[in-house]
Design a protein around this motif. Structure first.
Motif, PDB file in Angstrom:
ATOM      1  N   UNK A 178     -90.844 -36.535  21.550  1.00 25.08           N
ATOM      2  CA  UNK A 178     -90.939 -35.092  21.273  1.00 25.08           C
ATOM      3  C   UNK A 178     -92.363 -34.586  21.428  1.00 25.08           C
ATOM      4  N   UNK A 179     -93.332 -35.331  20.897  1.00 24.38           N
ATOM      5  CA  UNK A 179     -94.731 -34.915  20.995  1.00 24.38           C
ATOM      6  C   UNK A 179     -95.183 -34.946  22.451  1.00 24.38           C
ATOM      7  N   UNK A 195    -106.383 -34.349  33.497  1.00 19.43           N
ATOM      8  CA  UNK A 195    -107.753 -33.834  33.349  1.00 19.43           C
ATOM      9  C   UNK A 195    -107.851 -32.743  32.272  1.00 19.43           C
ATOM     10  N   UNK A 196    -106.855 -31.864  32.187  1.00 19.40           N
ATOM     11  CA  UNK A 196    -106.857 -30.843  31.124  1.00 19.40           C
ATOM     12  C   UNK A 196    -106.764 -31.487  29.747  1.00 19.40           C
ATOM     13  N   UNK A 197    -105.983 -32.553  29.637  1.00 16.63           N
ATOM     14  CA  UNK A 197    -105.870 -33.269  28.369  1.00 16.63           C
ATOM     15  C   UNK A 197    -107.195 -33.900  27.965  1.00 16.63           C
ATOM     16  N   UNK A 198    -107.890 -34.475  28.930  1.00 17.45           N
ATOM     17  CA  UNK A 198    -109.201 -35.066  28.645  1.00 17.45           C
ATOM     18  C   UNK A 198    -110.204 -33.984  28.217  1.00 17.45           C
ATOM     19  N   UNK A 199    -110.128 -32.826  28.860  1.00 17.53           N
ATOM     20  CA  UNK A 199    -111.058 -31.741  28.534  1.00 17.53           C
ATOM     21  C   UNK A 199    -110.815 -31.192  27.131  1.00 17.53           C
ATOM     22  N   UNK A 200    -109.572 -30.953  26.787  1.00 19.66           N
ATOM     23  CA  UNK A 200    -109.285 -30.414  25.459  1.00 19.66           C
ATOM     24  C   UNK A 200    -109.635 -31.443  24.388  1.00 19.66           C
ATOM     25  N   UNK A 201    -109.407 -32.721  24.666  1.00 24.26           N
ATOM     26  CA  UNK A 201    -109.774 -33.771  23.718  1.00 24.26           C
ATOM     27  C   UNK A 201    -111.283 -33.800  23.518  1.00 24.26           C
ATOM     28  N   UNK A 215    -102.100 -38.246  19.462  1.00 19.27           N
ATOM     29  CA  UNK A 215    -101.552 -38.798  20.703  1.00 19.27           C
ATOM     30  C   UNK A 215    -102.616 -38.777  21.795  1.00 19.27           C
ATOM     31  N   UNK A 216    -103.301 -37.648  21.950  1.00 24.05           N
ATOM     32  CA  UNK A 216    -104.353 -37.546  22.968  1.00 24.05           C
ATOM     33  C   UNK A 216    -105.437 -38.597  22.733  1.00 24.05           C
ATOM     34  N   UNK A 217    -105.856 -38.725  21.491  1.00 23.90           N
ATOM     35  CA  UNK A 217    -106.905 -39.686  21.142  1.00 23.90           C
ATOM     36  C   UNK A 217    -106.430 -41.125  21.395  1.00 23.90           C
ATOM     37  N   UNK A 218    -105.190 -41.434  21.048  1.00 21.56           N
ATOM     38  CA  UNK A 218    -104.653 -42.777  21.259  1.00 21.56           C
ATOM     39  C   UNK A 218    -104.580 -43.112  22.740  1.00 21.56           C
ATOM     40  N   UNK A 219    -104.138 -42.162  23.543  1.00 25.88           N
ATOM     41  CA  UNK A 219    -104.084 -42.387  24.991  1.00 25.88           C
ATOM     42  C   UNK A 219    -105.487 -42.584  25.563  1.00 25.88           C
ATOM     43  N   UNK A 220    -106.432 -41.804  25.080  1.00 31.95           N
ATOM     44  CA  UNK A 220    -107.797 -41.906  25.569  1.00 31.95           C
ATOM     45  C   UNK A 220    -108.434 -43.234  25.184  1.00 31.95           C
ATOM     46  N   UNK A 234     -96.733 -32.595  27.574  1.00 34.47           N
ATOM     47  CA  UNK A 234     -96.487 -32.527  29.013  1.00 34.47           C
ATOM     48  C   UNK A 234     -96.238 -31.080  29.441  1.00 34.47           C
ATOM     49  N   UNK A 235     -95.490 -30.338  28.639  1.00 38.42           N
ATOM     50  CA  UNK A 235     -95.254 -28.916  28.933  1.00 38.42           C
ATOM     51  C   UNK A 235     -96.552 -28.128  28.963  1.00 38.42           C
ATOM     52  N   UNK A 236     -97.509 -28.543  28.119  1.00 43.75           N
ATOM     53  CA  UNK A 236     -98.809 -27.866  28.063  1.00 43.75           C
ATOM     54  C   UNK A 236     -99.763 -28.366  29.157  1.00 43.75           C
ATOM     55  N   UNK A 237     -99.324 -29.370  29.925  1.00 42.97           N
ATOM     56  CA  UNK A 237    -100.164 -29.890  30.996  1.00 42.97           C
ATOM     57  C   UNK A 237    -101.256 -30.832  30.529  1.00 42.97           C
ATOM     58  N   UNK A 238    -101.113 -31.393  29.323  1.00 43.65           N
ATOM     59  CA  UNK A 238    -102.158 -32.251  28.762  1.00 43.65           C
ATOM     60  C   UNK A 238    -101.901 -33.736  28.977  1.00 43.65           C
TER      61      UNK A 238
END
Length: 141
Positions: free
Chosen positions: A70-71, A99-105, A41-46, A76-80
């Motif tokens: 669900x994902x 920004x946290x989501x971009x960093x973890x990705x 999901x993170x990769x697809x959004x990016x 979102x709960x994790x702030x990503x």
């Protein structure tokens, strides 16, 4: 000489091992905080050229919208990721990386790349180029 079915099975098994190694590397340092599905999901959004509707995200992932919800809830709960209303459709919700989501990705991608660099170091540069060519041929639609 290897029969085509035997070669296909052998190649499939080897590719599976490589993918599992990549997934393990991506999880190192994050424990169970980001699953493979969440990474997708993170990769697809990016990779999207714009913020995606939840339904568009589900379609790109090849999953039903309820599963995407669900994902996204967990991310979102994790702030990503963050949700926002679609300004063009009151019924739709847009999803984007925080920004946290971009960093973890970025960190997950770096770990995955490092593992691949280590694996490829066993091959000569010419062998690496041959592998790239062969994989590109197999990856073509």
């Amino acid at each position: 000489m290897t029969a085509p079915d035997d070669a296909a099975e052998q190649i499939a098994g080897l590719l599976d091992r490589i993918v599992r190694r990549q997934r393990r590397a991506s999880r190192e340092g994050f424990g169970d905080s980001v699953t493979h599905g969440q990474f997708r999901v993170l990769r697809t959004l990016d990779n999207a050229e714009q913020t995606l509707r939840l339904s568009e995200l589900a379609a790109r992932l090849g999953i039903v919208p309820r599963s995407a919800t669900s994902v996204v809830d967990d991310l979102e709960s994790a702030g990503l990721v963050a949700r926002q209303p679609d300004p063009h459709d009151r019924r739709a919700t847009l999803v984007d990386l925080t920004p946290d989501g971009r960093q973890i990705l970025a960190t997950l991608r770096a770990k995955r790349r490092d593992v691949m660099v280590s694996q490829l170091s066993r091959l000569t540069e010419a062998e690496q180029q041959t592998l790239i060519t062969l994989l590109q041929t197999l990856a073509e639609d």
